[in-house]
Design a protein around this motif. Sequence first.
Motif, PDB file in Angstrom:
ATOM      1  N   GLN A  64      51.728  -3.310  66.817  1.00 37.96           N
ATOM      2  CA  GLN A  64      50.274  -3.260  66.942  1.00 37.96           C
ATOM      3  C   GLN A  64      49.846  -2.910  68.369  1.00 37.96           C
ATOM      4  O   GLN A  64      48.927  -2.125  68.565  1.00 37.96           O
ATOM      5  N   VAL A  65      50.541  -3.460  69.334  1.00 33.35           N
ATOM      6  CA  VAL A  65      50.262  -3.135  70.745  1.00 33.35           C
ATOM      7  C   VAL A  65      50.567  -1.663  70.999  1.00 33.35           C
ATOM      8  O   VAL A  65      49.772  -0.966  71.633  1.00 33.35           O
ATOM      9  N   GLU A  66      51.695  -1.191  70.497  1.00 34.56           N
ATOM     10  CA  GLU A  66      52.065   0.207  70.674  1.00 34.56           C
ATOM     11  C   GLU A  66      51.024   1.122  70.033  1.00 34.56           C
ATOM     12  O   GLU A  66      50.655   2.154  70.609  1.00 34.56           O
ATOM     13  N   LEU A  67      50.530   0.745  68.859  1.00 32.85           N
ATOM     14  CA  LEU A  67      49.507   1.533  68.181  1.00 32.85           C
ATOM     15  C   LEU A  67      48.238   1.598  69.020  1.00 32.85           C
ATOM     16  O   LEU A  67      47.695   2.680  69.269  1.00 32.85           O
ATOM     17  N   ARG A  68      47.775   0.461  69.507  1.00 35.32           N
ATOM     18  CA  ARG A  68      46.540   0.434  70.310  1.00 35.32           C
ATOM     19  C   ARG A  68      46.712   1.227  71.605  1.00 35.32           C
ATOM     20  O   ARG A  68      45.788   1.913  72.038  1.00 35.32           O
ATOM     21  N   GLU A  69      47.878   1.137  72.225  1.00 37.33           N
ATOM     22  CA  GLU A  69      48.127   1.923  73.441  1.00 37.33           C
ATOM     23  C   GLU A  69      48.139   3.419  73.137  1.00 37.33           C
ATOM     24  O   GLU A  69      47.670   4.223  73.929  1.00 37.33           O
ATOM     25  N   ALA A  70      48.676   3.775  71.977  1.00 41.15           N
ATOM     26  CA  ALA A  70      48.730   5.181  71.588  1.00 41.15           C
ATOM     27  C   ALA A  70      47.348   5.748  71.300  1.00 41.15           C
ATOM     28  O   ALA A  70      47.064   6.902  71.602  1.00 41.15           O
ATOM     29  N   VAL A  71      46.496   4.904  70.737  1.00 37.81           N
ATOM     30  CA  VAL A  71      45.131   5.339  70.428  1.00 37.81           C
ATOM     31  C   VAL A  71      44.397   5.546  71.734  1.00 37.81           C
ATOM     32  O   VAL A  71      43.693   6.495  71.934  1.00 37.81           O
TER      33      VAL A  71
END
Length: 71
Positions: A64-71
């Motif tokens: 989830q952290v990786e997803l938010r950072e990617a966004v």
Amino acid sequence: MGYSKYGEFMRILRIKHREVMADTANLFGVKLPFVSAVESGKKNVPEEWISVLVEHYDLNETEQVELREAV
């Protein structure tokens, strides 16, 4: 075609779950070209997609952290 950081994240996620970009389009109820534009960075990632992805792929906290950072 170039991918944004979000696009790379999604590509890895789809490969892991044996899905294709058309599956992502169906998940969000949009057309394939829109998904492609988002993943290439030509369009912004809709905020509501994040919760859909977390639930659909059962993302853990790190993902989830990786997803938010990617966004």
